[in-house]
Design a protein around this motif. Structure first.
Motif, PDB file in Angstrom:
ATOM      1  N   PRO A 563      16.341 -13.630   9.995  1.00 15.86           N
ATOM      2  CA  PRO A 563      16.330 -12.172   9.772  1.00 15.86           C
ATOM      3  C   PRO A 563      16.291 -11.783   8.299  1.00 15.86           C
ATOM      4  N   GLU A 564      16.822 -12.609   7.421  1.00 20.85           N
ATOM      5  CA  GLU A 564      16.807 -12.230   6.008  1.00 20.85           C
ATOM      6  C   GLU A 564      15.422 -12.329   5.380  1.00 20.85           C
ATOM      7  N   SER A 565      14.399 -12.670   6.162  1.00 21.78           N
ATOM      8  CA  SER A 565      13.036 -12.704   5.647  1.00 21.78           C
ATOM      9  C   SER A 565      12.382 -11.333   5.626  1.00 21.78           C
ATOM     10  N   GLU A 566      13.017 -10.310   6.208  1.00 22.41           N
ATOM     11  CA  GLU A 566      12.394  -8.988   6.300  1.00 22.41           C
ATOM     12  C   GLU A 566      12.121  -8.374   4.931  1.00 22.41           C
ATOM     13  N   PRO A 567      13.017  -8.420   3.947  1.00 21.56           N
ATOM     14  CA  PRO A 567      12.668  -7.852   2.633  1.00 21.56           C
ATOM     15  C   PRO A 567      11.429  -8.491   2.012  1.00 21.56           C
ATOM     16  N   ALA A 568      11.292  -9.800   2.142  1.00 17.76           N
ATOM     17  CA  ALA A 568      10.107 -10.470   1.589  1.00 17.76           C
ATOM     18  C   ALA A 568       8.848 -10.015   2.312  1.00 17.76           C
ATOM     19  N   ARG A 569       8.941  -9.829   3.629  1.00 16.32           N
ATOM     20  CA  ARG A 569       7.764  -9.343   4.370  1.00 16.32           C
ATOM     21  C   ARG A 569       7.377  -7.937   3.928  1.00 16.32           C
ATOM     22  N   GLU A 570       8.362  -7.075   3.747  1.00 19.02           N
ATOM     23  CA  GLU A 570       8.061  -5.714   3.301  1.00 19.02           C
ATOM     24  C   GLU A 570       7.444  -5.718   1.909  1.00 19.02           C
ATOM     25  N   ALA A 571       7.931  -6.575   1.022  1.00 15.43           N
ATOM     26  CA  ALA A 571       7.341  -6.655  -0.317  1.00 15.43           C
ATOM     27  C   ALA A 571       5.895  -7.127  -0.255  1.00 15.43           C
ATOM     28  N   ALA A 572       5.624  -8.118   0.603  1.00 14.37           N
ATOM     29  CA  ALA A 572       4.247  -8.605   0.738  1.00 14.37           C
ATOM     30  C   ALA A 572       3.336  -7.528   1.311  1.00 14.37           C
ATOM     31  N   ALA A 573       3.809  -6.819   2.348  1.00 13.75           N
ATOM     32  CA  ALA A 573       2.997  -5.761   2.946  1.00 13.75           C
ATOM     33  C   ALA A 573       2.748  -4.626   1.963  1.00 13.75           C
ATOM     34  N   SER A 574       3.761  -4.283   1.178  1.00 16.89           N
ATOM     35  CA  SER A 574       3.598  -3.205   0.204  1.00 16.89           C
ATOM     36  C   SER A 574       2.563  -3.575  -0.855  1.00 16.89           C
ATOM     37  N   ALA A 575       2.584  -4.793  -1.335  1.00  8.76           N
ATOM     38  CA  ALA A 575       1.597  -5.220  -2.330  1.00  8.76           C
ATOM     39  C   ALA A 575       0.187  -5.184  -1.751  1.00  8.76           C
ATOM     40  N   LEU A 576       0.027  -5.630  -0.502  1.00  6.26           N
ATOM     41  CA  LEU A 576      -1.295  -5.599   0.121  1.00  6.26           C
ATOM     42  C   LEU A 576      -1.756  -4.166   0.362  1.00  6.26           C
ATOM     43  N   ASP A 577      -0.850  -3.292   0.746  1.00 10.65           N
ATOM     44  CA  ASP A 577      -1.230  -1.888   0.947  1.00 10.65           C
ATOM     45  C   ASP A 577      -1.710  -1.260  -0.360  1.00 10.65           C
ATOM     46  N   ARG A 578      -1.044  -1.563  -1.446  1.00  7.55           N
ATOM     47  CA  ARG A 578      -1.470  -1.005  -2.724  1.00  7.55           C
ATOM     48  C   ARG A 578      -2.856  -1.524  -3.105  1.00  7.55           C
ATOM     49  N   VAL A 579      -3.083  -2.803  -2.895  1.00  7.09           N
ATOM     50  CA  VAL A 579      -4.403  -3.365  -3.204  1.00  7.09           C
ATOM     51  C   VAL A 579      -5.469  -2.711  -2.333  1.00  7.09           C
ATOM     52  N   THR A 580      -5.183  -2.551  -1.037  1.00  7.52           N
ATOM     53  CA  THR A 580      -6.176  -1.962  -0.132  1.00  7.52           C
ATOM     54  C   THR A 580      -6.458  -0.510  -0.491  1.00  7.52           C
ATOM     55  N   ARG A 581      -5.431   0.270  -0.744  1.00  9.12           N
ATOM     56  CA  ARG A 581      -5.651   1.672  -1.089  1.00  9.12           C
ATOM     57  C   ARG A 581      -6.403   1.809  -2.408  1.00  9.12           C
ATOM     58  N   LEU A 582      -6.055   0.958  -3.360  1.00  9.95           N
ATOM     59  CA  LEU A 582      -6.752   1.021  -4.646  1.00  9.95           C
ATOM     60  C   LEU A 582      -8.230   0.719  -4.478  1.00  9.95           C
ATOM     61  N   CYS A 583      -8.527  -0.327  -3.755  1.00 14.66           N
ATOM     62  CA  CYS A 583      -9.936  -0.686  -3.566  1.00 14.66           C
ATOM     63  C   CYS A 583     -10.672   0.372  -2.739  1.00 14.66           C
ATOM     64  N   HIS A 584     -10.012   0.930  -1.720  1.00 11.72           N
ATOM     65  CA  HIS A 584     -10.635   1.999  -0.944  1.00 11.72           C
ATOM     66  C   HIS A 584     -10.903   3.226  -1.820  1.00 11.72           C
ATOM     67  N   ARG A 585      -9.977   3.551  -2.658  1.00 15.15           N
ATOM     68  CA  ARG A 585     -10.175   4.712  -3.527  1.00 15.15           C
ATOM     69  C   ARG A 585     -11.334   4.479  -4.488  1.00 15.15           C
ATOM     70  N   VAL A 586     -11.417   3.237  -4.995  1.00 12.04           N
ATOM     71  CA  VAL A 586     -12.525   2.931  -5.900  1.00 12.04           C
ATOM     72  C   VAL A 586     -13.854   3.071  -5.177  1.00 12.04           C
ATOM     73  N   LEU A 587     -13.947   2.500  -3.986  1.00 11.10           N
ATOM     74  CA  LEU A 587     -15.202   2.592  -3.230  1.00 11.10           C
ATOM     75  C   LEU A 587     -15.512   4.026  -2.834  1.00 11.10           C
ATOM     76  N   THR A 588     -14.487   4.756  -2.428  1.00  9.71           N
ATOM     77  CA  THR A 588     -14.714   6.150  -2.034  1.00  9.71           C
ATOM     78  C   THR A 588     -15.150   6.998  -3.223  1.00  9.71           C
ATOM     79  N   ASP A 589     -14.537   6.784  -4.376  1.00 16.05           N
ATOM     80  CA  ASP A 589     -14.927   7.556  -5.551  1.00 16.05           C
ATOM     81  C   ASP A 589     -16.365   7.255  -5.955  1.00 16.05           C
TER      82      ASP A 589
END
Length: 820
Positions: A563-589
């Motif tokens: 169960p103590e792996s949840e913070p690491a999973r959230e950190a990994a998901a947050s980093a991937l979300d930022r990368v995805t949104r950044l790249c989507h914004r670049v392509l959309t712009d």
């Protein structure tokens, strides 16, 4: 008739010369007359008569001169001892039979049997004397062998052929008469078991007649106990005491017996062997010896017990250790190969024990369990020694997997499942040792994977700014590096799999944060503007495509980990979300920079009569969607949904800027109709692009309805549905729509805005929509102009004076307004 010598022929003269030569006759040492007072060593004394049974006084005197043997017997029978040809000191001299008419019916015995008193055990000292006598006789035989051969050859010269002798039956029974009946057989007296000497018992041990030898050793030990007073067997006595010598003999015989027993244990494990000494019969004798000794230990008591059964188990363990050590060193493939060789040797030897050795032992010994425990203990020593060495990571994995999976399942599971289920054998390694090996594995994996992940990221980043064609394999490389450990660890144990998943997830989260930072630096770098648009879009799509694989890996590691792996999973998901949104914004712009000229033509007078602007938007979006199709499904769906939302926002934005004024019913009808046609065309486009944002399909038609409807209740109902479906709409957006349609009537306008206000207040406690479902929040509304109707003379008053006037304050609402 004799001829004169002068008349002899040539041949007769030669014969005469031959017989006239001096002839050397062999001198018989036993012939001739000698002085009876003088005796020669190694020869028989001369007799005056040919009768062999005549008493000779010389022999009696000679015997008196020799004295007696160490056991008290006389040496009067020296001649008989000299005639014992080939008598070995460790073998009974038995004659093949008695000659007919020989006196006496007693059992023929050896020389020492005739010398010693019957029923007394012969000791090793008696055999030493016999060995010395035998050595003297053998030396004398070597000197007289040649001379006796020459003497016999001379005596045969004139004897001629041996005459045929008449048989004894022909002499006793004349021809023609019937033979008399044979005399009745006299029953032989019962044979008395003669106790064996120490050397004879030793000979039995060497011949692998172990059970019989052990019986005689027990008898000898009983005699020693009886002579020492019936106590427990103790240390040997002084050299001169017979009891001490017997105790030493017992101890030495037991040592020799045990050497043969344990040698037999080793030989039987190696195979059947060429001789009978290592066959099933020898194993059965070994088991019989153990049973006899266990019974004897009960009579000896706990302090004097020899505990041969426990020593047998130790000998089995030693033999097993030797077998395993001989199998492991020559195996190729490092520690994994050695473990595989141990598995083969264990199965081979336990098959021999089950099929051939265990059935030969008595059932009460539990031979199979003894062998199984012996091999288990030897294997535990080998595995423990290997675990104490500094092993590489691959060898630690192999050792843990073999200990936890291969040995219980493929060795014990095939050999003895009952012992495995009962837990009699225990673990090969202690829990502390296992935990230490797992800790070392986790530490090495953490260090190795982090260094490897950073190296892979550095190599991949070098290609991001290059203009050449390149396909990124960053996500696949990261998954391979981590899955190598996350797949092997659960096969060892569930707990170890959880620890390894937590370790790898922490390393993945750190890697993704570094990956996010490098992606942000890449897009912020002005040098990327020099790349061709298609190359830049291709690099951005490659970065986005890393997200699904790495996200799935993080989710899988979080499910497997603790169960103590949840913070690491959230950190990994947050980093991937930022990368995805950044790249989507670049392509959309990039895409909407190209579409912006078409959006600028919307909501104008020409737009009402021409579809040129919308056709350009639809054509450009359709063409760019082919390049975006190289993206993975998950980020592609998110990108198309963002394009759908952004396209409708850019389509509606000019409307809320107030480019159109629909003061007449005809104009409102034309604008509403055009809005419906464009909404339908855009809906068909995004369905073709596989957009999942169906919630956007109703926004433009509802705006058209608000503009088209004439009666206030219908407008109120449509505004209510608009506020319900799009919670981020505000009264300012509704007021702008009322301004576009030219609704200036104060009462109707307030009634419609009151509906919007009530819905806002009723949903004030609800959560605001997510960023993906926000629409009107991204549409700014221009502030309406503020006009003052003042008399002309007030226009000349300075503004500072007007600020000091008491202006009436607006009444406060009964309910607080929702926060925007």
């Amino acid at each position: 008739m004799l001829k004169p010598r002068g008349t002899w022929s040539k041949e007769e003269e030669n014969v005469d010369q031959h017989w006239s030569l001096p002839v050397k006759m062999p001198i018989l040492k036993s012939l001739g007359v000698a002085d009876s007072k003088v005796s020669r060593a190694g020869t028989l004394p001369l007799r005056s008569s040919r009768n062999p049974f005549e008493e000779v006084s010389g022999l009696e005197e000679e015997a008196e001169e020799l004295g007696t043997l160490p056991n008290g017997a006389s040496c009067r029978r020296r001649a008989t001892l000299e005639k014992l040809a080939g008598l070995a000191p460790f073998r009974l001299g038995r004659t093949p039979g008695r000659r007919a008419g020989s006196p006496g019916d007693e059992q023929p015995r050896s020389f020492l049997g005739r010398v010693l008193t019957p029923g007394i055990r012969r000791s090793s000292a008696d055999f030493g004397l016999l060995a010395r006598l035998q050595g003297i006789r053998a030396h004398g035989d070597e000197e007289a062998a040649g001379e006796a051969a020459r003497r016999l050859a001379f005596l045969r010269l004139g004897r001629g052929p041996k005459p045929q002798r008449v048989s004894l039956a022909e002499r006793v029974v004349p021809a023609g008469e019937a033979a008399p009946d044979p005399p009745p057989k006299v029953p032989e007296p019962p044979k008395v078991k003669e106790p064996l000497s120490v050397l004879e018992i030793l000979s039995l041990i060497q011949q692998r007649e172990l059970a019989r030898a052990d019986e005689h050793i027990l008898e000898l030990e009983a005699e020693e106990l009886a002579s020492s007073g019936g106590g427990a067997p103790g240390p040997p006595k002084a050299e001169g005491a017979s009891g001490g010598r017997r105790a030493r003999d017992v101890a030495l015989l037991y040592e020799a017996l045990q050497r043969e027993l344990w040698a037999l244990v080793r030989e039987t494990l190696a195979g059947p062997g060429p001789g009978a000494g290592s066959g099933p019969g020898a194993v059965a004798q070994l088991g019989q010896v153990l049973v006899q000794e266990e019974a004897a230990d009960g009579r000896r008591g706990p302090e004097a017990a020899r505990k041969l059964r426990a020593r047998w188990a130790e000998a089995v363990a030693r033999a097993a250790r030797e077998r395993l050590e001989a199998a492991a060193p020559g195996a190729p493939g490092g520690l994994a190969g050695q473990l595989e060789a141990l598995r083969g040797r264990l199965l081979e030897d336990m098959g021999v024990v089950r099929g051939r050795l265990a059935p030969s032992y008595p059932a009460g010994l539990g031979a199979f369990g003894v062998y199984l425990r012996g091999y288990h203990g030897a294997l535990a020593e080998w595995i423990g020694a290997a675990a104490r060495r500094r092993l590489p990571l691959a060898d630690r994995y192999a050792l843990l997997h073999w200990h936890n999976q291969v040995y219980p399942r493929e060795v014990l599971g095939l050999v003895d499942m009952v012992a495995l289920e009962n837990g009699e054998l225990g673990s090969l390694l202690s829990p502390g040792t296992l935990r230490g090996l797992e800790d070392e594995c986790v530490t090495d994996v953490k260090a190795q994977t982090r260094a490897a992940l950073l190296r892979v990221l550095q190599e991949d980043e070098e290609h991001w700014g290059s203009a050449e064609d390149w396909c990124s394999s960053l996500a696949q490389d990261v998954c391979e590096l981590l899955e190598e450990h996350t797949e092997r660890a659960p096969r060892i144990s569930q707990e170890f799999g959880e620890r390894m998943a937590h370790c790898c997830l922490g390393g993945l989260a750190e890697f993704l944060q570094s990956f996010q930072q490098r992606v942000e630096r890449f897009h912020e770098n002005p040098g990327v503007r020099e790349l061709l648009p298609d190359t830049y879009i291709s690099r951005t799509i490659s970065l986005v495509n890393c997200g699904p694989l790495l996200r799935a890996l993080a989710e899988r590691l979080a499910r497997v980990g603790p169960p103590e792996s949840e913070p690491a999973r959230e950190a990994a998901a947050s980093a991937l979300d930022r990368v995805t949104r950044l790249c989507h914004r670049v392509l959309t712009d990039l895409l909407f920079q190209e579409l912006q000229p078409h959006f600028n033509k919307l909501m104008r007078r020409k737009w009402l009569s021409s579809s040129e602007a919308l056709d350009g938007i639809v054509g450009t979006l359709g063409a760019k969607a082919l390049a975006l199709r190289r993206m993975q499904d998950e980020p592609y769906q998110a990108l198309v949904a963002e394009l759908h939302r952004r396209a409708l926002i850019e389509y509606v934005r000019p409307l809320f800027r107030g480019r159109l004024r629909c003061g007449s019913t005809r104009t409102r009808s034309r604008v509403a109709g055009r809005l419906r046609e464009d909404a339908a065309q855009l809906q068909r486009l995004f369905r073709r692009l596989e957009s999942q944002a169906s919630w956007l399909d109703a926004v433009v038609p509802r705006l058209a309805e608000v503009l088209h409807l004439e009666d206030t209740p219908s407008i109120q109902m449509e505004v209510g549905m608009l506020v319900r479906d799009y919670p981020d709409i505000r009264r300012k957006h509704v007021a702008t729509l009322l301004d576009i349609r030219g609704l200036r009537h104060t009462v109707a306008r307030h009634e419609i805005l009151a509906v919007a206000r009530d819905l806002e207040l009723s949903e004030g406690g609800a959560l605001s929509p997510s960023r993906d479902h926000a629409f009107f929040a991204d549409i700014p509304v221009p502030r309406p102009p503020f006009c003052l109707s003042l008399p002309l003379f007030l226009g000349r008053i300075p503004l500072s004076w007007l600020a000091r006037l008491p202006w009436p304050r607006p009444p406060s609402p009964s309910r607080p307004r929702a926060q925007h």
